[in-house]
Design an enzyme around this catalytic site. Structure first.
Site, PDB file in Angstrom:
ATOM      1  N   PHE A 162       0.583  -1.234   0.053  1.00 35.69           N
ATOM      2  CA  PHE A 162       0.322   0.313   0.198  1.00 35.69           C
ATOM      3  C   PHE A 162       0.830   1.182   0.067  1.00 35.69           C
ATOM      4  O   PHE A 162       0.314   1.855  -0.880  1.00 35.69           O
ATOM      5  CB  PHE A 162      -0.188  -0.211   1.436  1.00 35.69           C
ATOM      6  CG  PHE A 162      -1.838   1.576   1.586  1.00 35.69           C
ATOM      7  CD1 PHE A 162      -2.776   1.776   0.968  1.00 35.69           C
ATOM      8  CD2 PHE A 162      -1.671   1.937   1.881  1.00 35.69           C
ATOM      9  CE1 PHE A 162      -3.564   2.261   1.615  1.00 35.69           C
ATOM     10  CE2 PHE A 162      -1.863   3.511   2.493  1.00 35.69           C
ATOM     11  CZ  PHE A 162      -3.322   3.186   2.285  1.00 35.69           C
ATOM     12  N   ASP A 163       1.960   1.749   0.913  1.00 36.59           N
ATOM     13  CA  ASP A 163       3.142   2.461   1.100  1.00 36.59           C
ATOM     14  C   ASP A 163       3.547   2.749  -0.153  1.00 36.59           C
ATOM     15  O   ASP A 163       3.520   3.909  -0.513  1.00 36.59           O
ATOM     16  CB  ASP A 163       4.071   2.520   1.840  1.00 36.59           C
ATOM     17  CG  ASP A 163       3.306   1.706   3.487  1.00 36.59           C
ATOM     18  OD1 ASP A 163       2.461   0.923   3.644  1.00 36.59           O
ATOM     19  OD2 ASP A 163       3.492   3.311   3.839  1.00 36.59           O
ATOM     20  N   THR A 164       3.896   1.546  -0.983  1.00 36.14           N
ATOM     21  CA  THR A 164       4.578   2.105  -1.844  1.00 36.14           C
ATOM     22  C   THR A 164       3.918   2.670  -3.620  1.00 36.14           C
ATOM     23  O   THR A 164       3.908   3.274  -3.860  1.00 36.14           O
ATOM     24  CB  THR A 164       5.276   0.188  -3.072  1.00 36.14           C
ATOM     25  OG1 THR A 164       6.327   0.377  -1.642  1.00 36.14           O
ATOM     26  CG2 THR A 164       6.704   0.956  -4.384  1.00 36.14           C
TER      27      THR A 164
END
Length: 407
Positions: free
Chosen positions: A201-203
């Site tokens: 999700f972060d990437t």
């Protein structure tokens, strides 16, 4: 020209009574032991050091131990703490739900182990509150970061970020650090496009933000590895590789509405400087001369190295071409203060025009010299230096005209 520059509005320094400026989300799964100390420590830090109203949201990822009871007890004990219960696991899913439901203008999250020193929290969110930046990440890979962790995790982290640079052209340094923040208005535009519900999700969020032209602020952090981390490294790595493949295909095929995203969220171009602002000719001349001296020395060295195997004219062509490209790049940045890719192609074309004229001057001088006599190497160098001085003056005029051109 119409001025399209539109900086982000700063968050109000005096928010309405009871409204939080910052919402820090702590996603958890089966953390009944660590959750209480984490939230109390975070709450105490924010109370003592954060100058605006805040909120802490515990996002429970379908825990099956006593985590929900601990979270509810914390919410009863501390008025700034709230609880969000999800029926499915997934850190990305928890962050999406918590951020989407929060009324705070600045949203953040951190891991429950508090591996990151909380002293970095205010530097993380301050650029978002002021409107300077759109997202902020803690980075363990900056030179000034201080990190305590094993060699295995260090290699994996650096390898993953190198992989992102090579496959997705990522320009941020640390995608995996569990210490990030985002403006709520930016999150509203990006979250509907983020498909991953787990660790990728972060990437995915950061890559989309970068492609949308958003400003990502990086904060060096002090970080101590949690030896009790329950992250399955192999499963996470495989999921990340699948995420990279999926996102790469979407970017390559145009499946993502990047143009609309950039138009909606991206920052407009900076306004051009007024024509009446002086261009700083004396300073430009000094810097141009310094670049010119370095270029001339490099040119002469390359000419002498290539003179034997190639001959005078080919050696002159090679040396002049290499130093011309480097000279244009150096003058563009150092002499005329131009950065970024805008008009870079036109500037280098102008530099190549100056190269062609310089080649004509130096080659013509060499041809005339060899037609008149059998010159020594020292005489060749003297003639070439004189010809290069003339070419340098011409280069300055052409580059200055190109760099100060107003479209």
């Amino acid at each position: 020209m119409t001025d399209t520059y539109a900086p982000r509005a700063a968050v109000r320094a005096r928010p309405a009574a009871g409204s939080a400026v910052l919402d820090v989300v702590v996603p958890v799964y089966n953390e009944e032991t660590d959750l209480g100390p984490c939230v109390r420590r975070l709450h105490a830090h924010l109370t003592a050091h954060f100058p605006y109203p805040f909120r802490i949201t515990v996002a429970d990822n379908a825990s099956v131990d006593g985590t929900p009871e601990v979270a509810r007890a914390l919410a009863d004990e501390l008025p700034e703490v709230g609880v969000l219960r999800l029926d499915e696991k997934g850190r990305g899913r928890a962050l999406r739900a918590a951020w989407s439901a929060s009324p705070a203008p600045v949203l953040a999250y951190m891991d429950v182990d508090l591996s990151t020193d909380l002293a970095a929290l205010l530097p993380l969110v301050a650029p978002l509150i002021s409107g300077h930046s759109d997202l902020a990440i803690g980075t363990r890979l900056a030179r000034t970061s201080r990190v305590v962790r094993g060699a295995k995790r260090e290699v994996i982290s650096r390898g993953y970020n190198l992989l992102l640079r090579g496959t997705l052209a990522a320009r941020f340094s640390d995608a995996q650090c569990g210490f990030k923040a985002i403006r709520a208005d930016v999150a509203a535009g990006l979250l509907p496009l983020v498909r991953d519900t787990g660790w990728f999700f972060d990437t995915e969020l950061l890559v989309l933000a970068q492609r949308a032209g958003l400003r990502i602020h990086e904060v060096p952090v002090d970080w101590v590895d949690d030896p009790d981390s329950r992250v399955d490294i192999v499963a996470t790595a495989l999921a990340d590789l699948r995420g990279i493949g999926r996102l790469g295909r979407a970017l390559a095929t145009g499946a993502l509405p990047l143009a609309q995203l950039r138009a909606q969220l991206g920052r407009g171009p900076l306004p051009a400087a007024p024509a009446r602002v002086p261009a700083g000719l004396p300073r430009q001349l000094v810097r141009f001369a310094a670049v010119g001296v370095a270029s001339t020395l490099a040119y002469l060295l390359l000419f002498l190295l290539a003179r034997g195997p190639l001959g005078a004219q080919p050696a002159n062509l090679l040396a002049l071409l290499l130093t011309a490209v480097a000279n244009t790049a150096a003058n563009r940045r150092l002499t005329f203060g131009v950065s970024g890719r805008r008009h870079a192609g036109r500037h280098h074309l102008q530099g190549l025009l100056a190269f062609a004229l310089g080649l004509a001057l130096t080659s013509g001088s060499l041809a005339l010299l060899h037609a008149a006599t059998r010159p020594s190497r020292s005489l060749e160098l003297v003639v070439l230096v004189a010809a290069n001085l003339a070419a340098t003056a011409l280069r300055f005029l052409l580059l200055r005209l190109a760099m100060h051109h107003r479209p």
